[in-house]
Write a protein that holds these residues in place. Structure first.
Motif, mmCIF file in Angstrom:
data_model
loop_
_atom_site.group_PDB
_atom_site.id
_atom_site.type_symbol
_atom_site.label_atom_id
_atom_site.label_comp_id
_atom_site.label_asym_id
_atom_site.label_seq_id
_atom_site.Cartn_x
_atom_site.Cartn_y
_atom_site.Cartn_z
ATOM 1 N N GLY A 69 3.832 -1.335 3.726
ATOM 2 C CA GLY A 69 3.859 0.266 3.037
ATOM 3 C C GLY A 69 5.091 0.817 2.948
ATOM 4 N N GLU A 95 0.893 -1.246 0.043
ATOM 5 C CA GLU A 95 0.137 0.057 0.006
ATOM 6 C C GLU A 95 0.890 1.431 -0.020
ATOM 7 O OE1 GLU A 95 -3.420 2.594 2.754
ATOM 8 O OE2 GLU A 95 -2.722 0.280 3.244
ATOM 9 N N LEU A 137 5.088 8.119 4.660
ATOM 10 C CA LEU A 137 4.809 6.969 5.558
ATOM 11 C C LEU A 137 4.931 7.373 6.894
ATOM 12 C CD1 LEU A 137 3.746 4.105 5.956
ATOM 13 C CD2 LEU A 137 6.053 3.461 5.807
ATOM 14 N N ASP A 138 6.189 7.873 7.272
ATOM 15 C CA ASP A 138 6.440 8.456 8.726
ATOM 16 C C ASP A 138 7.416 9.543 8.456
ATOM 17 O OD1 ASP A 138 7.237 8.725 11.154
ATOM 18 O OD2 ASP A 138 7.699 6.582 11.723
ATOM 19 N N PRO A 176 1.204 4.904 1.021
ATOM 20 C CA PRO A 176 0.417 5.867 1.987
ATOM 21 C C PRO A 176 -0.352 6.994 1.286
ATOM 22 C CG PRO A 176 2.520 5.454 2.450
ATOM 23 C CD PRO A 176 2.694 4.973 1.081
ATOM 24 N N HIS A 177 -1.523 7.325 1.717
ATOM 25 C CA HIS A 177 -2.364 8.222 1.543
ATOM 26 C C HIS A 177 -1.572 9.847 1.874
ATOM 27 C CE1 HIS A 177 -5.651 11.174 1.612
ATOM 28 N NE2 HIS A 177 -6.275 10.632 0.849
ATOM 29 N N GLY A 193 -2.283 8.404 5.677
ATOM 30 C CA GLY A 193 -1.259 6.996 5.511
ATOM 31 C C GLY A 193 -1.787 5.833 5.038
ATOM 32 N N LEU A 194 -1.533 4.916 5.841
ATOM 33 C CA LEU A 194 -1.985 3.634 5.387
ATOM 34 C C LEU A 194 -3.376 3.161 5.764
ATOM 35 C CD1 LEU A 194 1.148 1.621 6.693
ATOM 36 C CD2 LEU A 194 0.592 2.539 4.441
ATOM 37 N N GLY A 228 -4.814 1.197 -2.863
ATOM 38 C CA GLY A 228 -4.609 2.328 -2.231
ATOM 39 C C GLY A 228 -5.901 3.079 -2.600
ATOM 40 N N SER A 267 -3.888 7.888 -2.959
ATOM 41 C CA SER A 267 -2.898 6.844 -2.935
ATOM 42 C C SER A 267 -3.443 5.468 -4.065
ATOM 43 C CB SER A 267 -2.585 6.319 -1.786
ATOM 44 O OG SER A 267 -3.938 5.569 -1.128
ATOM 45 N N ASN A 302 1.981 12.696 4.350
ATOM 46 C CA ASN A 302 2.262 11.475 4.899
ATOM 47 C C ASN A 302 2.349 10.355 3.809
ATOM 48 O OD1 ASN A 302 1.998 11.759 7.708
ATOM 49 N ND2 ASN A 302 0.120 12.505 7.394
ATOM 50 N N ARG A 303 2.510 10.747 2.618
ATOM 51 C CA ARG A 303 3.004 9.874 1.521
ATOM 52 C C ARG A 303 4.322 9.280 1.780
ATOM 53 N NH1 ARG A 303 1.838 13.189 -3.921
ATOM 54 N NH2 ARG A 303 -0.488 13.113 -4.252
#
Length: 484
Positions: free
Chosen positions: A171, A142, A182-183, A144-145, A149-150, A232, A236, A179-180
């Motif tokens: 992800g 996935e 992820l972190d 992330p959006h 995110g996820l 997604g 996403s 937040n694409r």
């Protein structure tokens, strides 16, 4: 979980800027779907910003962000300077608990290497059985959006849904926008290739490179990989369909499941041989499905489903009551039950060749949606045959209004629906649920929950209970008056 993340981090504030023109050699094989995508991004940002007042107080109870290892800090200052080999960095490990008797752990690390357009160093997160041999051999990737995110893992499909069935979820950051990545807390992340979008870098190719790495360097975490899927939603979903169009997803993913998407024509890509897997798309009524309606040109590879009455962002129901999420109590109509059913059908399609139900569409005339006397859209299959809708839509309990965020009006009582008693209503509701399940638009466990919610608060209907007794509706607990 999604809600814990919001308690700790809050939404990401994004400045909206005009999108730069793309050069002929940009890495996105298709232009973004113009105004549809840009409108959705802006609305997502506004929706998430509405959470801000409540989040600081709730944040103290949130789970912390994942720890950063000393190796990651060292690597942040020493990114790879040459070569083309992608690498999954050593992860930190966090127990996730047991799901259907399978213990799961979360691996957080850094994926680094080089796509065809440039170097990258991005976070990855893998959720997998602690004992890799207990997976079902399927990895769901996935991207992330930008805002949540996820979300396919944490909201729409859900951890319990995936993990008790042995799926591995993975992800990876693919863009530096919101937040694409992820972190955003991981130090030293960057993307040098791809294209510029809204002041950030976007490189879809990272997604396929990551999927390939899972079958090699990731084997110790995910075990034997027999199948790879990608999913997604909204923002996403677009990189998935761009990869399909470019031919980059061929030979990598066996199944693509874009959710609430628009502006692309993946059937043309299947006919042209640019993707050798299968595609299952689930949309809300609010999404522009013009290019997605099943034309019958790839019946063994393509399915499209649309859920009448559902909005682009449905009420997820499981949101904790102390988080005032903006879509709470907006509408009971949701595409989520259909999504979960069609996802598993796609899984069986890949594994066993079992054909999913025929694609659906909204009935139209001269390009306008045809509606029933209550005002709800009519669903039919690709041949024009009427098919069941959500049971409370089928009974005409209200007019369910789709949109980015949904609503409903003209709520009708048991008597106004023509039933002599709540018992008669409940029996009719159960018949409609049975038809919806028989059409394979809902799983047995979700159908059981739907029937129970229709009987919680006699003499109220399913929709009235959602409106007037939301807490009991979410918890599936009888109303106090009904329990006496």
């Amino acid at each position: 979980m999604f809600w814990q993340w919001f308690r700790c981090n809050g939404p990401v504030a994004l400045q909206r800027r005009s999108r730069p023109d793309l050069s002929p050699g940009h890495s996105h094989p298709l232009p973004q779907p113009g105004r549809f995508r840009r409108t959705r991004l802006g609305l997502w940002a506004l929706l998430l910003a509405a959470l801000m007042p409540a989040l600081p107080a709730a944040g103290a109870q949130a789970v912390p962000r994942h720890p950063t290892s000393s190796e990651a800090l060292h690597d942040a200052g020493n990114p790879p300077q040459g070569g083309t080999e992608d690498r999954l960095g050593r992860p930190t490990t966090t127990p996730l608990g047991s799901f259907g008797g399978i213990r799961y752990v979360q691996y957080d690390g850094v994926f680094e290497g080089r796509t065809s357009t440039g170097r990258f160093r991005v976070p990855y997160r893998i959720s997998a059985p602690a004992e890799p041999h207990r997976s079902n051999g399927t990895v769901l990737v996935e991207p992330p959006h930008f805002g949540v995110g996820l979300g396919a893992l944490n909201v729409y499909l859900g951890r319990d849904f995936l993990f008790r069935r042995g799926f591995v979820h993975a992800g990876v950051g693919w863009s530096t926008l919101g937040n694409r990545i992820l972190d955003p807390s991981v130090p030293g992340t960057f993307i040098e290739g791809g294209i510029e979008e809204d002041g950030a870098r976007v490189d879809d190719e990272i997604i396929t490179d990551f999927a390939k790495a899972l079958s090699s360097g990731g084997r110790s975490m995910v075990g034997k990989v027999s199948r790879k899927y990608v999913t997604g939603f909204s923002d996403s979903s677009y990189p998935i369909l761009r990869l399909v169009h470019a031919g980059a997803a061929a030979g990598v993913f066996d199944l693509a499941v874009p959710i609430t998407t628009e502006g692309f024509d993946p059937q043309a890509d299947l006919v042209a041989g640019r993707f050798d897997g299968k595609i299952v798309i689930v949309n809300s009524e609010a999404d522009d499905s013009t290019n997605l309606t099943d034309r019958g040109v790839a019946l063994n590879r393509y399915r499209f489903y649309v859920v009448a009455g559902s909005p682009h962002v449905p009420d997820p129901l499981e949101a904790p009551l102390d988080v005032p999420f903006p879509v709470r109590q907006t509408t009971p109509a949701s595409f989520v039950p259909a999504l979960r059913a069609h996802f598993l059908q796609g899984h069986d399609w890949v594994r066993k060749g079992s054909q999913p139900p025929t694609s659906t569409q909204l009935r139209t005339q001269d390009g306008i949606i045809v509606r029933d006397p209550i005002g709800n859209a009519i669903t039919e299959d690709r041949t024009g045959r009427p098919v069941p809708r959500l049971p409370f839509v089928e009974l005409g309990e209200a007019r369910f209004v789709s949109g980015f965020v949904g609503s409903y009006d003209n709520v009708r009582t048991v008597q106004q629906l023509g039933f002599s008693s709540h018992e008669a209503y409940a029996k009719a509701f159960a018949v409609e649920v049975r038809e919806y399940q028989k059409a394979r638009y809902i799983l047995p466990e979700d159908a059981a929950d739907m029937r129970r919610r229709a009987q919680l608060c006699p003499p109220l209907t399913f929709t009235e209970t959602y409106r007037d007794h939301y807490t009991e509706f979410v918890a599936i607990q009888p109303c106090a008056a009904a329990a006496q």
